[in-house]
Design a protein around this motif. Structure first.
Motif, PDB file in Angstrom:
ATOM      1  N   GLY A  15       0.807  -1.203   0.170  1.00 39.40           N
ATOM      2  CA  GLY A  15       0.034   0.041   0.099  1.00 39.40           C
ATOM      3  C   GLY A  15       0.879   1.255   0.040  1.00 39.40           C
ATOM      4  N   VAL A  16       2.082   1.284   0.658  1.00 40.71           N
ATOM      5  CA  VAL A  16       2.958   2.058   0.607  1.00 40.71           C
ATOM      6  C   VAL A  16       3.281   2.623  -0.823  1.00 40.71           C
ATOM      7  CG1 VAL A  16       4.978   2.984   1.179  1.00 40.71           C
ATOM      8  CG2 VAL A  16       3.671   2.034   2.826  1.00 40.71           C
ATOM      9  N   MET A  17       3.344   1.682  -1.627  1.00 39.58           N
ATOM     10  CA  MET A  17       4.002   1.982  -3.046  1.00 39.58           C
ATOM     11  C   MET A  17       3.010   2.598  -3.752  1.00 39.58           C
ATOM     12  SD  MET A  17       7.185   0.600  -3.100  1.00 39.58           S
ATOM     13  CE  MET A  17       7.594   0.110  -4.872  1.00 39.58           C
ATOM     14  N   TYR A  18       1.418   2.046  -3.562  1.00 36.66           N
ATOM     15  CA  TYR A  18       0.575   2.529  -4.054  1.00 36.66           C
ATOM     16  C   TYR A  18       0.340   4.267  -3.648  1.00 36.66           C
ATOM     17  CZ  TYR A  18      -1.299  -2.100  -5.218  1.00 36.66           C
ATOM     18  OH  TYR A  18      -1.356  -3.341  -5.543  1.00 36.66           O
ATOM     19  N   SER A  19       0.873   4.613  -2.347  1.00 40.05           N
ATOM     20  CA  SER A  19       0.560   5.924  -2.010  1.00 40.05           C
ATOM     21  C   SER A  19       1.647   6.741  -2.653  1.00 40.05           C
ATOM     22  CB  SER A  19       0.682   5.971  -0.521  1.00 40.05           C
ATOM     23  OG  SER A  19      -0.232   5.239   0.181  1.00 40.05           O
ATOM     24  N   LEU A  20       2.719   6.191  -3.088  1.00 39.18           N
ATOM     25  CA  LEU A  20       3.600   7.166  -3.775  1.00 39.18           C
ATOM     26  C   LEU A  20       3.073   7.861  -4.912  1.00 39.18           C
ATOM     27  CD1 LEU A  20       7.030   5.146  -3.332  1.00 39.18           C
ATOM     28  CD2 LEU A  20       6.519   7.489  -2.097  1.00 39.18           C
ATOM     29  N   VAL A  21       2.617   6.852  -5.801  1.00 34.07           N
ATOM     30  CA  VAL A  21       1.969   7.417  -6.939  1.00 34.07           C
ATOM     31  C   VAL A  21       0.594   8.296  -6.528  1.00 34.07           C
ATOM     32  CG1 VAL A  21       0.868   6.683  -9.208  1.00 34.07           C
ATOM     33  CG2 VAL A  21       2.611   5.028  -8.020  1.00 34.07           C
ATOM     34  N   ALA A  22      -0.179   7.771  -5.831  1.00 30.98           N
ATOM     35  CA  ALA A  22      -1.445   8.583  -5.423  1.00 30.98           C
ATOM     36  C   ALA A  22      -0.860  10.113  -4.974  1.00 30.98           C
ATOM     37  CB  ALA A  22      -2.055   8.048  -4.254  1.00 30.98           C
ATOM     38  N   LEU A  23       0.313  10.281  -4.073  1.00 25.40           N
ATOM     39  CA  LEU A  23       0.810  11.410  -4.081  1.00 25.40           C
ATOM     40  C   LEU A  23       0.705  12.627  -5.038  1.00 25.40           C
ATOM     41  CD1 LEU A  23       3.426  10.999  -1.421  1.00 25.40           C
ATOM     42  CD2 LEU A  23       1.384  11.690  -0.892  1.00 25.40           C
ATOM     43  N   GLY A  24       1.003  12.019  -6.249  1.00 27.84           N
ATOM     44  CA  GLY A  24       1.367  13.054  -7.420  1.00 27.84           C
ATOM     45  C   GLY A  24       0.120  13.232  -8.147  1.00 27.84           C
ATOM     46  N   PHE A  25      -0.950  12.407  -7.958  1.00 29.33           N
ATOM     47  CA  PHE A  25      -2.390  12.512  -8.371  1.00 29.33           C
ATOM     48  C   PHE A  25      -2.924  13.913  -7.578  1.00 29.33           C
ATOM     49  CE2 PHE A  25      -2.182   8.302 -10.135  1.00 29.33           C
ATOM     50  CZ  PHE A  25      -2.546   8.475 -11.423  1.00 29.33           C
ATOM     51  N   VAL A  26      -2.624  13.720  -6.123  1.00 32.98           N
ATOM     52  CA  VAL A  26      -3.121  14.677  -5.258  1.00 32.98           C
ATOM     53  C   VAL A  26      -2.620  15.893  -5.586  1.00 32.98           C
ATOM     54  CG1 VAL A  26      -3.203  15.231  -2.754  1.00 32.98           C
ATOM     55  CG2 VAL A  26      -3.809  13.093  -3.479  1.00 32.98           C
ATOM     56  N   ALA A 146       8.790   2.073   2.751  1.00 29.62           N
ATOM     57  CA  ALA A 146       7.936   2.839   3.664  1.00 29.62           C
ATOM     58  C   ALA A 146       8.376   4.151   4.252  1.00 29.62           C
ATOM     59  CB  ALA A 146       7.541   1.989   4.802  1.00 29.62           C
ATOM     60  N   LEU A 147       9.862   4.112   4.563  1.00 30.89           N
ATOM     61  CA  LEU A 147      10.488   5.237   4.766  1.00 30.89           C
ATOM     62  C   LEU A 147      10.502   6.388   3.968  1.00 30.89           C
ATOM     63  CD1 LEU A 147      12.425   6.341   7.068  1.00 30.89           C
ATOM     64  CD2 LEU A 147      14.478   5.482   5.859  1.00 30.89           C
ATOM     65  N   VAL A 148      10.741   5.976   2.666  1.00 30.48           N
ATOM     66  CA  VAL A 148      10.750   6.980   1.766  1.00 30.48           C
ATOM     67  C   VAL A 148       9.295   7.507   1.518  1.00 30.48           C
ATOM     68  CG1 VAL A 148      10.790   7.243  -0.947  1.00 30.48           C
ATOM     69  CG2 VAL A 148      12.556   5.924   0.191  1.00 30.48           C
ATOM     70  N   ALA A 149       8.301   6.596   1.531  1.00 28.93           N
ATOM     71  CA  ALA A 149       6.886   7.489   1.633  1.00 28.93           C
ATOM     72  C   ALA A 149       6.559   8.383   2.558  1.00 28.93           C
ATOM     73  CB  ALA A 149       6.044   6.394   1.443  1.00 28.93           C
ATOM     74  N   GLY A 150       7.151   8.014   3.793  1.00 29.61           N
ATOM     75  CA  GLY A 150       6.953   8.675   5.040  1.00 29.61           C
ATOM     76  C   GLY A 150       7.669  10.064   4.948  1.00 29.61           C
ATOM     77  N   THR A 151       8.964  10.059   4.434  1.00 33.59           N
ATOM     78  CA  THR A 151       9.793  11.165   4.197  1.00 33.59           C
ATOM     79  C   THR A 151       9.242  12.300   3.285  1.00 33.59           C
ATOM     80  OG1 THR A 151      11.715  10.168   4.828  1.00 33.59           O
ATOM     81  CG2 THR A 151      11.956  12.212   3.867  1.00 33.59           C
ATOM     82  N   LEU A 152       8.561  11.688   2.302  1.00 36.66           N
ATOM     83  CA  LEU A 152       7.822  12.393   1.137  1.00 36.66           C
ATOM     84  C   LEU A 152       6.611  12.989   1.697  1.00 36.66           C
ATOM     85  CD1 LEU A 152       8.188  10.705  -2.429  1.00 36.66           C
ATOM     86  CD2 LEU A 152       8.680  13.136  -1.545  1.00 36.66           C
ATOM     87  N   LEU A 153       5.772  12.471   2.496  1.00 37.68           N
ATOM     88  CA  LEU A 153       4.549  12.791   3.088  1.00 37.68           C
ATOM     89  C   LEU A 153       4.985  14.025   4.143  1.00 37.68           C
ATOM     90  CD1 LEU A 153       1.562  12.802   4.025  1.00 37.68           C
ATOM     91  CD2 LEU A 153       2.084  11.050   5.625  1.00 37.68           C
ATOM     92  N   ALA A 154       5.993  13.875   4.843  1.00 33.88           N
ATOM     93  CA  ALA A 154       6.314  14.986   5.876  1.00 33.88           C
ATOM     94  C   ALA A 154       6.558  16.206   5.216  1.00 33.88           C
ATOM     95  CB  ALA A 154       7.416  14.497   6.739  1.00 33.88           C
ATOM     96  N   ILE A 236      -3.387  14.894   1.003  1.00 36.04           N
ATOM     97  CA  ILE A 236      -2.152  14.147   1.156  1.00 36.04           C
ATOM     98  C   ILE A 236      -1.996  13.118   2.247  1.00 36.04           C
ATOM     99  CG2 ILE A 236       0.422  14.506   1.314  1.00 36.04           C
ATOM    100  CD1 ILE A 236       0.343  17.058   0.017  1.00 36.04           C
ATOM    101  N   PRO A 237      -2.476  13.526   3.326  1.00 41.82           N
ATOM    102  CA  PRO A 237      -2.352  12.014   4.398  1.00 41.82           C
ATOM    103  C   PRO A 237      -3.489  11.082   3.830  1.00 41.82           C
ATOM    104  CG  PRO A 237      -2.346  14.187   5.524  1.00 41.82           C
ATOM    105  CD  PRO A 237      -2.536  14.360   4.068  1.00 41.82           C
ATOM    106  N   GLY A 238      -4.542  11.668   3.199  1.00 44.35           N
ATOM    107  CA  GLY A 238      -5.630  10.753   2.694  1.00 44.35           C
ATOM    108  C   GLY A 238      -5.045   9.707   1.823  1.00 44.35           C
ATOM    109  N   ALA A 239      -3.837  10.045   0.854  1.00 40.60           N
ATOM    110  CA  ALA A 239      -3.345   9.284   0.138  1.00 40.60           C
ATOM    111  C   ALA A 239      -2.552   8.251   0.608  1.00 40.60           C
ATOM    112  CB  ALA A 239      -2.356  10.114  -0.883  1.00 40.60           C
ATOM    113  N   ILE A 240      -1.758   8.428   1.601  1.00 39.09           N
ATOM    114  CA  ILE A 240      -1.070   7.466   2.561  1.00 39.09           C
ATOM    115  C   ILE A 240      -2.116   6.563   3.181  1.00 39.09           C
ATOM    116  CG2 ILE A 240       0.385   7.224   4.392  1.00 39.09           C
ATOM    117  CD1 ILE A 240       1.914   8.493   2.249  1.00 39.09           C
ATOM    118  N   ILE A 241      -3.048   6.920   3.917  1.00 40.97           N
ATOM    119  CA  ILE A 241      -4.164   6.088   4.424  1.00 40.97           C
ATOM    120  C   ILE A 241      -4.773   5.272   3.561  1.00 40.97           C
ATOM    121  CG2 ILE A 241      -6.186   5.913   6.097  1.00 40.97           C
ATOM    122  CD1 ILE A 241      -3.585   7.010   7.303  1.00 40.97           C
ATOM    123  N   GLY A 242      -5.219   5.734   2.397  1.00 38.07           N
ATOM    124  CA  GLY A 242      -6.030   4.930   1.437  1.00 38.07           C
ATOM    125  C   GLY A 242      -5.077   4.018   0.651  1.00 38.07           C
TER     126      GLY A 242
END
Length: 294
Positions: A15-26, A146-154, A236-242
């Motif tokens: 799911g973290v990998m999906y979130s990485l792509v979703a961040l760009g959409f958001v 997961a670490l990369v996604a968390g860093t991007l989110l922050a 943006i947090p929704g992209a991670i949770i989703g």
């Protein structure tokens, strides 16, 4: 119990990998109010350039910088040739434009670098990690993702609070109003598409390291659509949770329900869940509910 936790953790990591792509959409949606169909193609485009530079013998750090430059230039070209001519147009027109951009990037990237599967190794550890006395297996690569996604989110959450981040929200609300108070629409669009391009680069590198850089990444990236429906197109947090919900849900459904229905649940579970959410809460978990007064 241990097997359940292993499946759950594996799903969360996917799911973290999906979130990485979703961040760009958001990011694109928050700045233009349109779903960017080209984000999946941008992931492949960035991955192809990165692995292409690497195959030419360029050091990894320099290949990364060169690909960043390519994505920034791409943002400027898209703004100059496409978006600038569609200011104040309806959302469906901008959406159709991103479809055209998607097919162009898909074809152009493969024309330059080829369409064969390209293996990518950037030195991320892939050794398994055993927990609970060896009963639970976790891949090191998934933890790094997961670490990369968390860093991007922050970083993106902090960016939203900057002056430029507030300008992005103003542009999304009303193009004309944003321009009337001095917000340079063209510059804002270049910035947001460049940031989305950087997110696509990170996603392309991570997906490429896991599965190889290949055209199938474009279709895989569209798994971010159910993620957005669950989390909300503007969150943006929704992209991670989703992404975590989709990743964990499809893995658990495949393992525990799949044997009773012949398998294959993982391919369509996310879309069925998204459909259910549209019927109950169409704005998503973190999206804003739109109320029109007549």
């Amino acid at each position: 119990m241990a097997f359940f936790l292993e499946v759950l953790i594996g799903g969360l990591m996917a799911g973290v990998m999906y979130s990485l792509v979703a961040l760009g959409f958001v990011l694109i949606f928050k700045a233009s109010g349109v779903f960017n169909f080209a984000q999946g193609a941008m992931v492949l485009f960035a991955g192809l350039f990165f692995v292409g530079f690497s195959e030419m013998g360029v050091p990894v750090w320099l290949a990364l910088l060169l690909t960043v430059a390519v994505m920034v230039v791409l943002a400027g070209v898209i703004e100059r040739l496409v978006l600038r001519h569609l200011v104040n147009q309806e959302g469906i027109i901008l959406f159709m434009a991103t479809i055209g951009v998607s097919f162009f990037l898909d074809g152009f990237g493969q024309t330059i670098w080829g369409s064969n599967v390209k293996q990518l190794d950037i030195g991320i550890p892939t050794d398994p990690i055993f927990l609970m006395d060896g009963e639970i297996l976790i891949q090191s690569f998934d933890l790094w993702a997961a670490l990369v996604a968390g860093t991007l989110l922050a970083a993106l959450v902090v960016f939203q609070k900057t002056r430029t981040g507030r300008a992005l929200r103003a542009v999304a609300d009303d193009h004309q109003a944003a321009q009337s108070v001095g917000i340079p629409l063209n510059v804002i669009w270049i910035i947001v598409w460049a940031i989305a391009g950087l997110v696509a680069l990170v996603a392309g590198v991570m997906w490429g390291s896991k599965l190889g850089v290949q055209p199938a990444i474009v279709s895989l990236a569209l798994k971010a659509l159910p993620v957005l429906i669950l989390g909300g197109f503007t969150s943006i947090p929704g992209a991670i949770i989703g992404g975590l919900i989709i990743g964990a849900g499809e893995k658990l459904a495949e393992v525990y329900i799949g044997p009773f229905v012949g398998g294959g649940i993982e391919n369509w579970f996310a879309y069925v869940l998204a459909l259910a959410f549209l019927l109950v809460r169409p704005q998503g978990l973190f999206g804003e509910k739109l109320i029109e007064r007549v």
